[in-house]
Design a protein around this motif. Structure first.
Motif, mmCIF file in Angstrom:
data_model
loop_
_atom_site.group_PDB
_atom_site.id
_atom_site.type_symbol
_atom_site.label_atom_id
_atom_site.label_comp_id
_atom_site.label_asym_id
_atom_site.label_seq_id
_atom_site.Cartn_x
_atom_site.Cartn_y
_atom_site.Cartn_z
ATOM 1 N N THR A 54 0.839 -1.191 0.000
ATOM 2 C CA THR A 54 0.000 0.000 0.000
ATOM 3 C C THR A 54 0.873 1.239 0.000
ATOM 4 O O THR A 54 2.001 1.226 0.503
ATOM 5 C CB THR A 54 -0.938 0.033 1.220
ATOM 6 N N TRP A 55 0.348 2.315 -0.581
ATOM 7 C CA TRP A 55 1.019 3.612 -0.569
ATOM 8 C C TRP A 55 0.087 4.614 0.080
ATOM 9 O O TRP A 55 -1.074 4.758 -0.326
ATOM 10 C CB TRP A 55 1.366 4.040 -1.995
ATOM 11 N N ARG A 56 0.603 5.293 1.103
ATOM 12 C CA ARG A 56 -0.181 6.258 1.863
ATOM 13 C C ARG A 56 0.559 7.588 1.948
ATOM 14 O O ARG A 56 1.784 7.626 1.949
ATOM 15 C CB ARG A 56 -0.456 5.744 3.282
ATOM 16 N N ARG A 57 -0.228 8.639 2.074
ATOM 17 C CA ARG A 57 0.313 9.966 2.348
ATOM 18 C C ARG A 57 -0.509 10.562 3.477
ATOM 19 O O ARG A 57 -1.736 10.654 3.368
ATOM 20 C CB ARG A 57 0.256 10.849 1.105
ATOM 21 N N ASP A 58 0.161 10.908 4.556
ATOM 22 C CA ASP A 58 -0.516 11.448 5.731
ATOM 23 C C ASP A 58 -1.631 10.506 6.199
ATOM 24 O O ASP A 58 -2.709 10.946 6.613
ATOM 25 C CB ASP A 58 -1.079 12.831 5.415
ATOM 26 N N GLY A 59 -1.355 9.198 6.100
ATOM 27 C CA GLY A 59 -2.309 8.183 6.546
ATOM 28 C C GLY A 59 -3.373 7.825 5.545
ATOM 29 O O GLY A 59 -4.110 6.845 5.738
ATOM 30 N N LEU A 60 -3.494 8.598 4.467
ATOM 31 C CA LEU A 60 -4.551 8.359 3.474
ATOM 32 C C LEU A 60 -4.080 7.337 2.449
ATOM 33 O O LEU A 60 -3.023 7.495 1.830
ATOM 34 C CB LEU A 60 -4.910 9.669 2.782
ATOM 35 N N LEU A 61 -4.875 6.283 2.239
ATOM 36 C CA LEU A 61 -4.553 5.240 1.274
ATOM 37 C C LEU A 61 -4.778 5.757 -0.137
ATOM 38 O O LEU A 61 -5.889 6.166 -0.493
ATOM 39 C CB LEU A 61 -5.423 4.012 1.541
ATOM 40 N N LEU A 62 -3.701 5.729 -0.954
ATOM 41 C CA LEU A 62 -3.771 6.257 -2.319
ATOM 42 C C LEU A 62 -3.474 5.223 -3.392
ATOM 43 O O LEU A 62 -3.874 5.390 -4.543
ATOM 44 C CB LEU A 62 -2.791 7.426 -2.482
ATOM 45 N N GLY A 63 -2.734 4.163 -3.063
ATOM 46 C CA GLY A 63 -2.371 3.159 -4.051
ATOM 47 C C GLY A 63 -2.251 1.789 -3.429
ATOM 48 O O GLY A 63 -1.936 1.656 -2.241
ATOM 49 N N VAL A 64 -2.528 0.758 -4.238
ATOM 50 C CA VAL A 64 -2.441 -0.626 -3.784
ATOM 51 C C VAL A 64 -1.801 -1.457 -4.885
ATOM 52 O O VAL A 64 -2.099 -1.275 -6.072
ATOM 53 C CB VAL A 64 -3.836 -1.212 -3.450
ATOM 54 N N GLY A 65 -0.927 -2.366 -4.493
ATOM 55 C CA GLY A 65 -0.359 -3.345 -5.405
ATOM 56 C C GLY A 65 -0.566 -4.740 -4.858
ATOM 57 O O GLY A 65 -0.467 -4.955 -3.642
#
Length: 288
Positions: A54-65
């Motif tokens: 998973t890719w997060r910014r400031d805790g927000l989920l933005l991307g998944v692989g």
């Protein structure tokens, strides 16, 4: 705050699947679906979590692989972040570098089936277009006609038929009754159904699993197969029609599937079942 990648814990899986479902919107390009993760759940929650990034910014989920084997990652990005160049650069770096925690060094593939910064960033790092995929969809606004097969929804009594068709349709498959039960116990299966089609002699000839992303959102067919002893008789078309009907009953706005461009028989079967093909999109490949 910068974008950071993680391998999630099992307790994060429901949040990830909710996000993947929420990201599926009518008219958007195909990407990783909550049902893809739900299907992997047959290996258990620990292995499912280990296969995700998973890719997060400031805790927000933005991307998944999703690591679909040792050298393939299938990806999704939140619609509002699809043009986010900083996210694209970080995801591309993590997928490309052996120390990025996604793929090992050497030959690999990345399934990014939409145009935009992420594909561009990967190609700038040496990834090349490879095998074409054809996204296909059937609109479900109108009722779906009968499929021509007797189709049953799989419960405990029909698991053996579901497994037998799958193993006869996909060479080398390790699908089993135990794996089906593990999948059916997962949270994504609350919005899924397994279907088995029977011919006039009562033989189980075709099967499919359908995954809803919630009412008014595109559903997914994954997988769909015809028993090897019963191919070439229209059963692929029939089970695809039945899968579309099941998704409509579950409130899906459309039934979607992504077919390999090289598999002309599968593409023809879906087209005959009312699925319209979109433009071919190649996945990306990195040479060893």
């Amino acid at each position: 705050m910068s974008t950071r990648s993680h391998t999630p814990r099992p307790d994060a899986l429901p949040e990830i699947m909710r996000a993947l479902a929420h990201w599926r919107r009518e008219g958007d390009p195909m990407q990783l679906h909550a049902g893809d993760v739900g299907y992997v759940w047959q290996s258990g929650p620990e292995r499912t979590a280990a296969a995700l990034r998973t890719w997060r910014r400031d805790g927000l989920l933005l991307g998944v692989g999703l690591l679909d084997g040792p050298d393939l990652v299938r990806m999704a990005v939140a619609p509002e972040a699809r043009e986010d160049e900083e996210l694209a650069r970080q995801m591309a770096d993590d997928v490309t570098r052996p120390d990025g925690g996604v793929l090992p060094e050497g030959e690999a593939s990345a399934e990014v089936l939409w145009e935009g910064p992420l594909r561009e960033a990967l190609q700038a790092r040496g990834w090349k277009p490879d095998e074409p995929w054809i996204p296909m969809a059937r609109d479900l606004a109108a009722p779906v006609a009968a499929s021509g097969l007797r189709v049953e929804t799989v419960g405990p009594a029909l698991v053996d038929d579901r497994v037998a068709v799958h193993r006869a349709a996909f060479a080398g498959s390790k699908f089993s009754a135990e794996r089906w039960r593990a999948m059916a116990d997962g949270p994504a299966y609350a919005d899924a159904r397994c279907l088995v089609g029977y011919d006039e002699q009562g033989a189980a000839v075709a099967a499919a699993t359908v995954w809803s992303a919630g009412p008014g959102r595109p559903g997914l067919i994954e997988p769909l197969g015809v028993h090897g002893d019963h191919q070439g008789r229209g059963h692929g078309r029939a089970i695809a029609v039945a899968a579309a009907a099941a998704l409509r009953e579950m409130g899906a706005s459309s039934a979607t599937v992504c077919a390999e461009g090289a598999n002309a028989a599968a593409v023809a079967a879906y087209r005959s079942a009312g699925f319209e093909p979109g433009a071919e999109v190649p996945d990306l490949h990195r040479a060893g």
